[in-house]
Design an enzyme around this catalytic site. Structure first.
Site, short mmCIF file in Angstrom:
data_model
loop_
_atom_site.label_atom_id
_atom_site.label_comp_id
_atom_site.label_asym_id
_atom_site.label_seq_id
_atom_site.Cartn_x
_atom_site.Cartn_y
_atom_site.Cartn_z
N CYS A 76 0.81 -1.21 0.00
CA CYS A 76 0.00 0.00 0.00
C CYS A 76 0.85 1.27 0.00
O CYS A 76 0.34 2.35 -0.30
CB CYS A 76 -0.94 0.01 1.20
SG CYS A 76 -0.12 -0.15 2.79
N ARG A 105 4.40 1.22 -1.27
CA ARG A 105 5.63 1.09 -2.08
C ARG A 105 5.37 0.24 -3.31
O ARG A 105 4.53 -0.67 -3.29
CB ARG A 105 6.78 0.50 -1.27
CG ARG A 105 6.76 -0.99 -1.06
CD ARG A 105 7.99 -1.50 -0.33
NE ARG A 105 8.08 -0.92 0.98
CZ ARG A 105 8.98 0.01 1.33
NH1 ARG A 105 9.87 0.42 0.45
NH2 ARG A 105 8.99 0.51 2.55
N SER A 122 -7.37 -6.77 5.04
CA SER A 122 -8.70 -6.75 5.64
C SER A 122 -8.83 -7.84 6.70
O SER A 122 -9.42 -7.64 7.75
CB SER A 122 -9.77 -6.94 4.56
OG SER A 122 -9.75 -5.86 3.65
N GLY A 152 -13.82 -5.64 2.42
CA GLY A 152 -12.74 -6.38 1.80
C GLY A 152 -12.44 -7.63 2.62
O GLY A 152 -12.74 -7.70 3.81
N GLY A 171 -9.26 -9.46 1.81
CA GLY A 171 -7.89 -9.83 1.49
C GLY A 171 -7.03 -9.91 2.74
O GLY A 171 -7.53 -9.93 3.87
N SER A 172 -5.71 -9.94 2.54
CA SER A 172 -4.80 -10.13 3.67
C SER A 172 -4.88 -8.98 4.67
O SER A 172 -4.95 -9.20 5.88
CB SER A 172 -3.36 -10.28 3.16
OG SER A 172 -2.98 -9.15 2.41
N GLN A 184 3.97 -6.84 8.91
CA GLN A 184 3.14 -7.22 7.77
C GLN A 184 3.96 -7.34 6.49
O GLN A 184 3.64 -8.13 5.60
CB GLN A 184 2.03 -6.18 7.59
CG GLN A 184 1.08 -6.46 6.43
CD GLN A 184 0.14 -7.59 6.73
OE1 GLN A 184 0.07 -8.05 7.86
NE2 GLN A 184 -0.57 -8.07 5.73
N GLU A 215 6.88 -2.69 11.70
CA GLU A 215 5.68 -3.50 11.45
C GLU A 215 6.08 -4.79 10.73
O GLU A 215 6.98 -4.81 9.91
CB GLU A 215 4.66 -2.69 10.65
CG GLU A 215 5.11 -2.22 9.28
CD GLU A 215 4.67 -3.15 8.17
OE1 GLU A 215 3.87 -4.07 8.44
OE2 GLU A 215 5.13 -2.97 7.04
#
Length: 569
Positions: A50, A52, A197, A192, A194-195, A116, A114
């Protein structure tokens, strides 16, 4: 061949450019295919998150590689090359490795530390493997980046330097209140499945929300996420799935909305959010009618003091607690004559009891009255003041709908920032908030880990580069031994097996001893910076067949591809 990365991120480009340059999964696949089809590149991988977009490649020419990768990014993102170029950054060889390892450790994330990003790197590698664009270099790089990231999180407290984007966003919505306290009992709508969400839904469930509603265009994915939430042992949250068409109604029930879809347009317009606030389904509060009647009686009762008092031009019946009868707001708009009358009255004993009751006295505003009188004599009238009394500042009501938009491009219309009763936190506001976030001391330790791992990776890659040449050299030596032994058998046909084996072993030991020191030393030298030239020197000195070296490399790559099919570790 050398590693090259060309990309843009929240550190180099404004959110508006990142938004427009975002790549769908299909666009990423096509970009990978076009990258390896381009002349300078033999491998390619795309890391798109989101905040890069980066294109990694193994290239044989630096300048041609930069030009080609930049052009490909512009073509597939839909942003013109001239507009995109000022925001692009380029890293080459060891600097590219350093950048990737820093990204994997969360040092380059919007929220430092982070975790993620590790999942996103793993997905990026899997996509490159599926499209067969990741070769030895990029497989090694991404696999090692995952290991370095895991090491950073296990050996340091980098997690304390920041949180996941979701957690950080919820903290911004909570406005300093502990997220668990702020979220407890709220109803959440997650748009959503997805991953990101899924991570948002799980985070909300752990913080104690009463209900999570999942809206997604694919019902099966929404139902699957609901099952995960309700079947887990760590929460007892109520969860249900709804179609996207139900979002307008669910907005009227939700206290918190988190949106992260792959849509290219807005999912929530400002009008939709406003309608959700205006049409909220609230539980009516329990009203104490006796208390209301008592409050109304107090408000309608006459003031304790006589509203009109000789010499006082201020209507005392309108004076509220905390309001100074001699302050600027009291005398605003008076002409000079009235102000003089007011000043004379204020200097008398009549006002003392009122100001004493309010915690003020004539001395407190003496200077203000004097200054106002001087102004009145100059301009004939005290101008109206826009600034209210301190006691009159209205408290801003708490938002009734908190919205977190972590999609890129954005899901929620930025105009929702201005809607009353709405607090919107999006990627842009998160970037501004994270710029002032404190850095943990563990960040320095992670940086040292990254530096050490970059040096080790470079040494391993350079050593690996010379391995096919060393193998080819030893293969050539074995062929020479075999040829000489065959010629010896022709000269000595009566040689028995025992002596033949002894002679063969002796010749092989001589060759091995002669080659041992040079091959060990050349591997050591090749592992140092600038050591890649030793492989060329070895091939030249021993007149090695380039095809033999290439065949060794192909055999190694075939072995790696078999391992690659098992997926990233």
């Amino acid at each position: 061949m050398s590693l090259l990365v060309v990309g843009l991120s929240h550190r180099s480009a404004p959110v508006s450019v990142l938004e427009r340059a975002s790549l769908s999964v299909e666009a990423q696949t096509k970009l990978l295919q076009d990258t390896v089809a381009a002349e300078p590149a033999s491998e390619g991988a795309v890391l798109a998150t989101c905040n890069r977009i980066e294109l990694y490649a193994d290239v044989d020419k630096f300048h041609a590689g930069v030009a080609e990768l930049s052009t490909l990014l512009a073509q597939h993102s839909g942003v013109g090359l001239e507009e995109l170029t000022p925001y692009l950054y380029v890293h080459y060889e060891d600097r590219a490795v350093h950048h990737m390892f820093s990204v994997a450790c969360g040092l380059d994330s919007m929220v430092v530390g982070e975790g993620q990003i590790l999942g996103q790197i793993k997905d990026s590698l899997a996509r490159a493997q599926e499209t067969h664009t990741a070769g030895r270099l990029l497989n090694d790089l991404f696999q090692q980046a995952l290991r370095v990231g895991k090491r950073a999180h296990s050996e340091t407290g980098i997690d304390r330097a920041g949180q996941s984007l979701v957690t950080f966003g919820l903290e911004q919505l909570a406005l300093g209140t502990p997220v668990e306290s702020w979220a407890r009992g709220k109803k959440a709508l997650v748009i959503g499945a997805g991953s990101m969400s899924s991570l948002s839904a799980a985070t909300l469930a752990r913080t104690g929300v009463a209900e999570v509603v999942v809206a997604n265009r694919t019902p099966d994915r929404a139902e699957r996420l609901v099952r995960i939430l309700t079947e887990g042992d760590d929460t007892d949250v109520t969860a249900r799935a709804v179609p996207m068409t139900s979002v307008p109604f669910e907005l009227t029930r939700a206290d918190v909305v988190v949106s992260c879809t792959g849509a290219t347009g807005l999912v929530l317009t400002a009008d939709m959010v406003a309608a959700g606030v205006e049409g909220r389904v609230e539980t009516p509060p329990v009203v104490d009618l006796d208390a209301v009647a008592e409050e109304d009686a107090r408000e309608s009762a006459p003031p304790a003091q006589t509203p009109a008092e000789d010499g006082c031009p201020v209507d005392l019946s309108t004076v509220r607690p905390g309001f100074s009868v001699m302050g600027e707001a009291a005398v605003a708009g008076m002409d000079a004559a009235t102000l003089e009358q007011h000043g004379a009255w204020a200097a008398g004993s009549a006002v003392d009891r009122r100001d004493a009751a309010r915690g003020t006295g004539p001395e407190a505003d003496a200077e203000v009255i004097g200054a106002l009188a001087a102004a009145a004599s100059a301009i004939g009238r005290i101008p109206e003041r826009r600034r209210p009394e301190a006691g009159d500042v209205p408290q801003r009501p708490e938002p009734v709908l908190a919205v977190l938009d972590i999609a890129m491009p954005r899901d929620v219309d930025a105009a929702a920032h201005r809607l009353p009763g709405v607090r919107l936190v999006d990627i842009e506001s998160l970037a501004e908030a994270s710029a002032d976030a404190p850095m943990a001391a563990d960040v320095d330790q992670v940086r040292r880990i990254v530096s050490d791992e970059v040096a080790a990776f470079g040494a391993a890659q350079r050593a690996a580069h010379i391995t096919p040449t060393v193998v080819a050299l030893r293969t050539m030596a074995a062929d020479v031994v075999a040829g000489e032994m065959a010629r010896l058998e022709g000269r000595l046909p009566g040689l028995d097996d025992k002596h033949r084996a002894e002679i063969t072993q002796t010749v092989r030991r001589v060759v091995d001893k002669l080659l041992h020191a040079p091959t060990v030393r050349v591997k050591q030298l090749a592992a140092e910076p600038g050591g890649t030239g030793y492989a060329d020197a070895l091939r030249t000195l021993f007149d090695l067949d380039p095809e033999t070296v290439a065949s060794v490399s192909r055999a190694e790559e075939s072995t790696e591809k078999n391992a690659e099919n098992r997926g990233p570790g």
